[in-house]
Scaffold this motif. Sequence first.
Motif, PDB file in Angstrom:
ATOM      1  N   PRO A   1      42.149  37.583  26.095  1.00  0.00           N
ATOM      2  CA  PRO A   1      42.331  39.793  26.696  1.00  0.00           C
ATOM      3  C   PRO A   1      41.677  40.327  25.843  1.00  0.00           C
ATOM      4  CG  PRO A   1      44.108  38.687  25.926  1.00  0.00           C
ATOM      5  CD  PRO A   1      43.614  37.426  25.794  1.00  0.00           C
ATOM      6  N   GLY A   2      40.747  41.324  26.832  1.00  0.00           N
ATOM      7  CA  GLY A   2      40.098  42.702  25.916  1.00  0.00           C
ATOM      8  C   GLY A   2      41.245  44.187  26.306  1.00  0.00           C
ATOM      9  N   ASN A   3      40.648  45.178  25.517  1.00  0.00           N
ATOM     10  CA  ASN A   3      41.768  46.125  25.358  1.00  0.00           C
ATOM     11  C   ASN A   3      41.790  46.793  27.267  1.00  0.00           C
ATOM     12  OD1 ASN A   3      38.500  47.201  25.164  1.00  0.00           O
ATOM     13  ND2 ASN A   3      39.513  49.084  26.150  1.00  0.00           N
ATOM     14  N   HIS A   4      40.831  46.000  28.060  1.00  0.00           N
ATOM     15  CA  HIS A   4      41.059  46.635  30.040  1.00  0.00           C
ATOM     16  C   HIS A   4      42.351  45.203  30.925  1.00  0.00           C
ATOM     17  CE1 HIS A   4      37.648  49.183  31.132  1.00  0.00           C
ATOM     18  NE2 HIS A   4      37.763  49.232  29.734  1.00  0.00           N
TER      19      HIS A   4
ATOM     20  N   HIS B   1      34.926  42.712  33.716  1.00  0.00           N
ATOM     21  CA  HIS B   1      35.584  43.545  34.481  1.00  0.00           C
ATOM     22  C   HIS B   1      35.757  43.614  36.060  1.00  0.00           C
ATOM     23  CE1 HIS B   1      35.978  46.800  30.790  1.00  0.00           C
ATOM     24  NE2 HIS B   1      34.441  46.085  30.521  1.00  0.00           N
ATOM     25  N   VAL B   2      36.339  42.044  36.232  1.00  0.00           N
ATOM     26  CA  VAL B   2      35.899  42.297  38.193  1.00  0.00           C
ATOM     27  C   VAL B   2      36.980  43.014  38.464  1.00  0.00           C
ATOM     28  CG1 VAL B   2      37.170  40.070  39.539  1.00  0.00           C
ATOM     29  CG2 VAL B   2      36.228  39.152  37.608  1.00  0.00           C
ATOM     30  N   GLY B   3      37.100  43.615  39.643  1.00  0.00           N
ATOM     31  CA  GLY B   3      37.324  45.254  40.520  1.00  0.00           C
ATOM     32  C   GLY B   3      37.308  46.581  39.579  1.00  0.00           C
ATOM     33  N   ARG B   4      36.109  45.933  38.769  1.00  0.00           N
ATOM     34  CA  ARG B   4      35.582  47.980  38.671  1.00  0.00           C
ATOM     35  C   ARG B   4      34.888  48.139  39.311  1.00  0.00           C
ATOM     36  NH1 ARG B   4      33.916  49.616  32.444  1.00  0.00           N
ATOM     37  NH2 ARG B   4      33.572  51.532  32.798  1.00  0.00           N
TER      38      ARG B   4
ATOM     39  N   ALA C   1      44.980  46.382  34.058  1.00  0.00           N
ATOM     40  CA  ALA C   1      45.413  45.706  32.815  1.00  0.00           C
ATOM     41  C   ALA C   1      46.286  44.946  34.396  1.00  0.00           C
ATOM     42  CB  ALA C   1      47.063  46.613  32.773  1.00  0.00           C
ATOM     43  N   VAL C   2      46.710  46.184  35.591  1.00  0.00           N
ATOM     44  CA  VAL C   2      47.712  45.391  37.155  1.00  0.00           C
ATOM     45  C   VAL C   2      46.316  45.031  38.416  1.00  0.00           C
ATOM     46  CG1 VAL C   2      49.197  45.893  38.826  1.00  0.00           C
ATOM     47  CG2 VAL C   2      49.157  46.427  36.178  1.00  0.00           C
ATOM     48  N   PRO C   3      45.246  44.277  38.170  1.00  0.00           N
ATOM     49  CA  PRO C   3      44.581  44.286  39.324  1.00  0.00           C
ATOM     50  C   PRO C   3      44.604  43.632  40.359  1.00  0.00           C
ATOM     51  CG  PRO C   3      44.849  41.697  38.135  1.00  0.00           C
ATOM     52  CD  PRO C   3      45.699  42.890  37.251  1.00  0.00           C
ATOM     53  N   SER C   4      44.053  44.345  41.473  1.00  0.00           N
ATOM     54  CA  SER C   4      44.038  44.384  42.526  1.00  0.00           C
ATOM     55  C   SER C   4      44.132  43.026  43.305  1.00  0.00           C
ATOM     56  CB  SER C   4      43.056  44.677  43.440  1.00  0.00           C
ATOM     57  OG  SER C   4      41.753  44.356  43.311  1.00  0.00           O
TER      58      SER C   4
ATOM     59  N   LEU D   1      32.135  46.834  44.288  1.00  0.00           N
ATOM     60  CA  LEU D   1      31.229  46.251  43.064  1.00  0.00           C
ATOM     61  C   LEU D   1      31.699  44.509  43.174  1.00  0.00           C
ATOM     62  CD1 LEU D   1      30.192  47.979  39.390  1.00  0.00           C
ATOM     63  CD2 LEU D   1      29.305  47.397  41.407  1.00  0.00           C
ATOM     64  N   LEU D   2      32.735  44.599  43.890  1.00  0.00           N
ATOM     65  CA  LEU D   2      32.938  42.494  44.482  1.00  0.00           C
ATOM     66  C   LEU D   2      32.212  42.190  44.620  1.00  0.00           C
ATOM     67  CD1 LEU D   2      37.367  42.863  45.234  1.00  0.00           C
ATOM     68  CD2 LEU D   2      35.968  41.789  42.748  1.00  0.00           C
ATOM     69  N   ALA D   3      31.316  42.069  45.407  1.00  0.00           N
ATOM     70  CA  ALA D   3      31.170  41.182  46.164  1.00  0.00           C
ATOM     71  C   ALA D   3      29.718  41.342  44.705  1.00  0.00           C
ATOM     72  CB  ALA D   3      30.102  42.117  47.502  1.00  0.00           C
ATOM     73  N   ASP D   4      28.847  41.982  44.555  1.00  0.00           N
ATOM     74  CA  ASP D   4      27.935  41.639  43.154  1.00  0.00           C
ATOM     75  C   ASP D   4      29.095  40.528  42.166  1.00  0.00           C
ATOM     76  OD1 ASP D   4      26.308  43.806  44.760  1.00  0.00           O
ATOM     77  OD2 ASP D   4      26.549  45.342  43.898  1.00  0.00           O
TER      78      ASP D   4
END
Length: 374
Positions: A81-84, A10-13, A53-56, A20-23
Amino acid sequence: MRVLHTSDWHVGRTFHGRDLLADQETVLVGLASIVERERVDVVVVAGDLYDRAVPSAESVDMCARVLGAIREAGARIVITPGNHDSAQRIGVFGNFAAAGGLHLKTKLSALDTPVVLDDVAFYGLPYLDPEPSRHALGVDGRGHAAVLGEAMRRVRGDLRNRSGLGTMVLSHAFVTGGEPSESERSIRVGGIDHVPGSVFDGVDYVALGHLHGAQKLAENLRYSGSPLAYSFSEARHRKQVLLVDLDSYGLHKVTQVVLPVPRRLATVAGRLDDLLSDPRHAGLEECYLSVAVTDDVRPLDLQRKLQERFPFAVHAEWRPDGGRAATELRYADAVRGRSDHQIAAGFVHDVRGSEATGSESLLLEQAFREVETE
């Protein structure tokens, strides 16, 4: 062969609005150290590489650094891929990436074509959205069980033409018996979201994704869980990844590797003055914190006051002793025989837990008078 089973990065959550990107990078880059220390041959990600679906651009850059570190540490990578995720975006350069050891299993049409690495065949089942998937796969039934059943029928059909290989299936699904948490997005369609574990019969190991708590449904059927906690319901989870040893003779061993926790999650309840002054709460000052304030009257500017002592207090609610905040009253009963001013004053009392002050009551009266005049 040694495989590192991961899922649900879940990168970008965000967590209650906190980035949370740094963590995430701290924990995920650490996978490269596990690869080196444990001599991992392949790292798998069983869905939800990204949170949307469209990550930063920042999420994509960070993910590229993590995958690069894992590859540099010596492991090949298989991702489905998953549902996100967006299968199309993740898989767009799949043919080129495979040459560098990054295998992206995103195409529905190729779900029964494995990536064969050494003596193990990896089948990647992308998240199968039931309605479009059943048309693409020619399935009469509805729901995840129907489309996953057809996908696994095709996988077993391909396996009959192969010999001397161990088998691993990556799948993003809610398998019956799994325990959900609050941070997974529902994949319920038409009232049917669960699939029985028997769907996956006939393979050596199934690397599951979707549920964020690490779980063992059978010796060869497991969720690795998410590498970080994404809801307060996961505060007691021990976040981990799974070392899976298998070869052409089958599954040998599964070993848990506990991951570091960048910032602990905690919950606390009490009156605001006590929370802000009691030295017993000192250990919570660096936690992501969910607070229930039990004062009889809702404190003004609650979040700001809490963050003066607890800078990572990300969630606060007023839950007065006696449970007034949870009192339910039918709307018709609440307004029957009452003037507009009385209804508005009652709303103030219900929300705050105290009567409107004299000046507030006067302001309400004036407001209603102005409306009536207009």
